[in-house]
Motif scaffolding. Structure first.
Motif, PDB file in Angstrom:
ATOM      1  N   ILE A 128      -7.590   0.723  -6.403  1.00 36.67           N
ATOM      2  CA  ILE A 128      -7.589   2.713  -6.419  1.00 36.67           C
ATOM      3  C   ILE A 128      -8.255   2.737  -6.156  1.00 36.67           C
ATOM      4  O   ILE A 128      -9.574   2.300  -5.726  1.00 36.67           O
ATOM      5  CB  ILE A 128      -6.942   3.064  -7.779  1.00 36.67           C
ATOM      6  N   LEU A 129      -7.992   3.437  -4.539  1.00 40.15           N
ATOM      7  CA  LEU A 129      -8.871   4.062  -3.795  1.00 40.15           C
ATOM      8  C   LEU A 129      -9.485   4.885  -4.173  1.00 40.15           C
ATOM      9  O   LEU A 129     -11.061   4.649  -3.947  1.00 40.15           O
ATOM     10  CB  LEU A 129      -8.285   4.271  -2.627  1.00 40.15           C
ATOM     11  N   GLY A 130      -9.328   6.170  -5.181  1.00 35.90           N
ATOM     12  CA  GLY A 130     -10.265   6.726  -5.448  1.00 35.90           C
ATOM     13  C   GLY A 130      -9.335   7.991  -5.885  1.00 35.90           C
ATOM     14  O   GLY A 130      -8.696   8.198  -5.473  1.00 35.90           O
TER      15      GLY A 130
ATOM     16  N   TYR B 101       1.125  -1.329  -0.133  1.00 41.33           N
ATOM     17  CA  TYR B 101      -0.126   0.256  -0.335  1.00 41.33           C
ATOM     18  C   TYR B 101       0.768   1.487   0.265  1.00 41.33           C
ATOM     19  O   TYR B 101       1.426   1.220   0.334  1.00 41.33           O
ATOM     20  CB  TYR B 101      -0.917  -0.064   0.963  1.00 41.33           C
ATOM     21  N   ASP B 102      -0.121   1.915  -0.762  1.00 39.62           N
ATOM     22  CA  ASP B 102       1.345   3.748  -0.781  1.00 39.62           C
ATOM     23  C   ASP B 102       2.153   3.368  -1.832  1.00 39.62           C
ATOM     24  O   ASP B 102       2.429   4.398  -2.694  1.00 39.62           O
ATOM     25  CB  ASP B 102       1.436   4.106   0.550  1.00 39.62           C
TER      26      ASP B 102
ATOM     27  N   GLU C 245     -13.415  -3.952  -7.829  1.00 41.87           N
ATOM     28  CA  GLU C 245     -12.556  -4.574  -8.317  1.00 41.87           C
ATOM     29  C   GLU C 245     -11.207  -4.219  -8.524  1.00 41.87           C
ATOM     30  O   GLU C 245     -10.433  -3.964  -9.047  1.00 41.87           O
ATOM     31  CB  GLU C 245     -13.321  -4.371  -9.928  1.00 41.87           C
ATOM     32  N   ILE C 246      -9.768  -5.547  -8.395  1.00 43.38           N
ATOM     33  CA  ILE C 246      -8.975  -5.572  -9.322  1.00 43.38           C
ATOM     34  C   ILE C 246      -8.449  -5.257 -10.805  1.00 43.38           C
ATOM     35  O   ILE C 246      -9.278  -5.559 -11.380  1.00 43.38           O
ATOM     36  CB  ILE C 246      -8.444  -7.433  -8.961  1.00 43.38           C
ATOM     37  N   GLY C 247      -7.613  -4.422 -10.606  1.00 42.18           N
ATOM     38  CA  GLY C 247      -7.081  -3.793 -12.565  1.00 42.18           C
ATOM     39  C   GLY C 247      -5.968  -4.534 -12.125  1.00 42.18           C
ATOM     40  O   GLY C 247      -5.383  -5.629 -11.902  1.00 42.18           O
ATOM     41  N   LYS C 248      -5.263  -4.200 -13.146  1.00 42.74           N
ATOM     42  CA  LYS C 248      -4.254  -4.511 -14.091  1.00 42.74           C
ATOM     43  C   LYS C 248      -2.443  -4.421 -12.843  1.00 42.74           C
ATOM     44  O   LYS C 248      -2.945  -3.855 -12.124  1.00 42.74           O
ATOM     45  CB  LYS C 248      -3.580  -3.961 -15.272  1.00 42.74           C
TER      46      LYS C 248
ATOM     47  N   PHE D  26      -2.026  -4.369  -5.290  1.00 44.78           N
ATOM     48  CA  PHE D  26      -1.070  -3.331  -4.403  1.00 44.78           C
ATOM     49  C   PHE D  26      -2.551  -1.822  -4.187  1.00 44.78           C
ATOM     50  O   PHE D  26      -2.909  -1.703  -5.168  1.00 44.78           O
ATOM     51  CB  PHE D  26      -0.198  -2.793  -5.903  1.00 44.78           C
ATOM     52  N   ILE D  27      -2.913  -1.437  -2.932  1.00 38.19           N
ATOM     53  CA  ILE D  27      -3.786  -0.298  -2.724  1.00 38.19           C
ATOM     54  C   ILE D  27      -2.819   0.560  -3.237  1.00 38.19           C
ATOM     55  O   ILE D  27      -1.564   1.004  -2.352  1.00 38.19           O
ATOM     56  CB  ILE D  27      -4.441  -0.819  -1.458  1.00 38.19           C
ATOM     57  N   ASN D  28      -3.584   1.508  -4.341  1.00 43.75           N
ATOM     58  CA  ASN D  28      -3.041   2.521  -4.807  1.00 43.75           C
ATOM     59  C   ASN D  28      -3.844   3.821  -4.450  1.00 43.75           C
ATOM     60  O   ASN D  28      -4.832   3.136  -4.053  1.00 43.75           O
ATOM     61  CB  ASN D  28      -2.294   2.908  -6.125  1.00 43.75           C
ATOM     62  N   GLN D  29      -3.374   4.489  -3.815  1.00 47.44           N
ATOM     63  CA  GLN D  29      -4.314   5.709  -3.642  1.00 47.44           C
ATOM     64  C   GLN D  29      -4.946   6.256  -4.256  1.00 47.44           C
ATOM     65  O   GLN D  29      -6.150   6.798  -4.385  1.00 47.44           O
ATOM     66  CB  GLN D  29      -3.512   7.156  -2.167  1.00 47.44           C
ATOM     67  N   ALA D  30      -4.485   6.541  -5.410  1.00 46.53           N
ATOM     68  CA  ALA D  30      -5.360   7.099  -6.696  1.00 46.53           C
ATOM     69  C   ALA D  30      -4.544   6.749  -7.721  1.00 46.53           C
ATOM     70  O   ALA D  30      -3.507   6.460  -7.301  1.00 46.53           O
ATOM     71  CB  ALA D  30      -5.351   8.099  -6.627  1.00 46.53           C
TER      72      ALA D  30
END
Length: 361
Positions: free
Chosen positions: A344-346, A146-147, A336-339, A158-162
């Protein structure tokens, strides 16, 4: 876990600010589910997702930030730890006091020995942590970045902030508007190997190639190592080395606060524009005293909240990390999980004098 809005009117204004950016963030991916599933094979393995599976009780989640004393990541981790209570789990935060490339390795090894169900990591270096993280995954410990991401085969998600592209390009757009698209600018980053910083900076450089920025020049990328005092000194050094400098972009909460602190009490106040990523609470006084006109960020509490639910969904078998899989993140709703396992959080929010008092984090 949501941004604290002091009035309903303020909440609506904040929502409008977010929605204004949502249009540009929405379309960042573009591969088929089949091709992305093969891309994430190393991370997701051959496991089969069971979207109807219940979240397991008693899950143990560990948050490993870039450094334990980073105020932004403390907000993320505390929110994630609190979130585990919603699904009957437990959480904790462990980590180094410095943000060097290899400082997180020993903590990962300890978490493996403790048989955590999931490790959530904000990587200081995309590759230095890979060997122990791969060991964790082989032992069925789920890994969520994350981050700041690891190499793609060293985690499941991977949790992406945006959207990274929107973050990078918007930083240039914002400072360019304040400078009338003219003058020298510098970037004050975190560490040289920070994945998120480097990704954003590449998009900044690409944005600057456009004709409308022909009168703007990026003179230097400096590194404050997410250390307050070093970032303060780097700001001072930039202004001495480049007397014509008109703006500094600092895409790190530690850096932007340190740069603003230096500028606020110097002769450069009102002459050098400061932009980047910061939290409302740390930047409020600099916005109100005129040092900073605007800056951006997402809600770090929501980032921790989403990370905890994503890790729980992985550990419970609801998802494996393959593109197209979906899960519900509590009150945030369905994701939904992307590539490449990215979620993406938003979109980020832009903070300025008009709306900053509507937020408390």
């Amino acid at each position: 876990m949501h941004l604290h809005s002091r009035t309903r009117r303020g909440s609506l204004a904040a929502s409008a600010a977010v929605c204004a950016l949502a249009v540009t963030v929405g379309g960042c991916s573009g591969t088929t589910k089949d091709s992305a599933r093969s891309d994430t094979q190393g991370a997701a393995g051959k496991a089969t997702a069971n979207p109807d599976a219940e979240l397991k009780k008693g899950l143990k989640l560990a948050f490993l930030p870039k450094q334990i004393n980073n105020p932004y990541e403390k907000i993320v981790d505390d929110a994630g730890i609190e979130t585990t209570k919603e699904f009957g789990g437990t959480g904790k935060e462990v980590g180094p006091s410095d943000a060097s490339a290899s400082s997180q390795v020993s903590y990962i090894n300890s978490l493996i020995q403790q048989r955590q169900d999931a490790i959530l990591i904000a990587a200081n270096d995309p590759n230095a942590v890979c060997t122990p993280l791969k060991t964790a995954m082989k032992q069925d410990i789920k890994v969520v970045a994350y981050d700041s991401d690891t190499a793609k085969d060293c985690r499941q998600l991977f949790i992406n902030q945006a959207g990274s592209e929107e973050i990078g390009r918007s930083q240039v757009r914002h400072i360019a508007e304040q400078l009338d698209h003219k003058g020298e600018i510098a970037i004050l980053s975190a560490t040289q190997n920070a994945t998120n910083q480097n990704t954003w900076i590449e998009f900044m450089k690409d944005e600057l190639k456009k004709p409308k920025y022909k009168d703007m020049t990026l003179v230097k990328v400096a590194y404050g190592d997410d250390d307050d005092q070093k970032s303060f000194q780097e700001t001072q050094g930039l202004l001495k080395a480049y007397p014509k400098l008109k703006g500094i972009i600092s895409p790190t909460t530690v850096g932007i606060a340190a740069a603003a602190r230096y500028i606020s009490s110097s002769s450069y106040k009102g002459k050098v524009v400061i932009g980047g990523l910061g939290t409302p609470n740390q930047m409020r006084k600099y916005v109100k005293d005129g040092t900073v006109e605007q800056f951006s960020l997402w809600d770090p509490k929501k980032l921790g909240y989403l990370g905890a639910y994503a890790a729980a969904a992985l550990a419970s078998g609801q998802i494996t990390g393959a593109e197209g899989e979906k899960f519900t993140a509590g009150k945030l709703g369905e994701y939904e999980i992307g590539k490449d396992g990215e979620i993406i959080l938003g979109p980020p929010t832009v903070f300025d004098r008009k709306n900053i008092d509507e937020f408390d984090f």
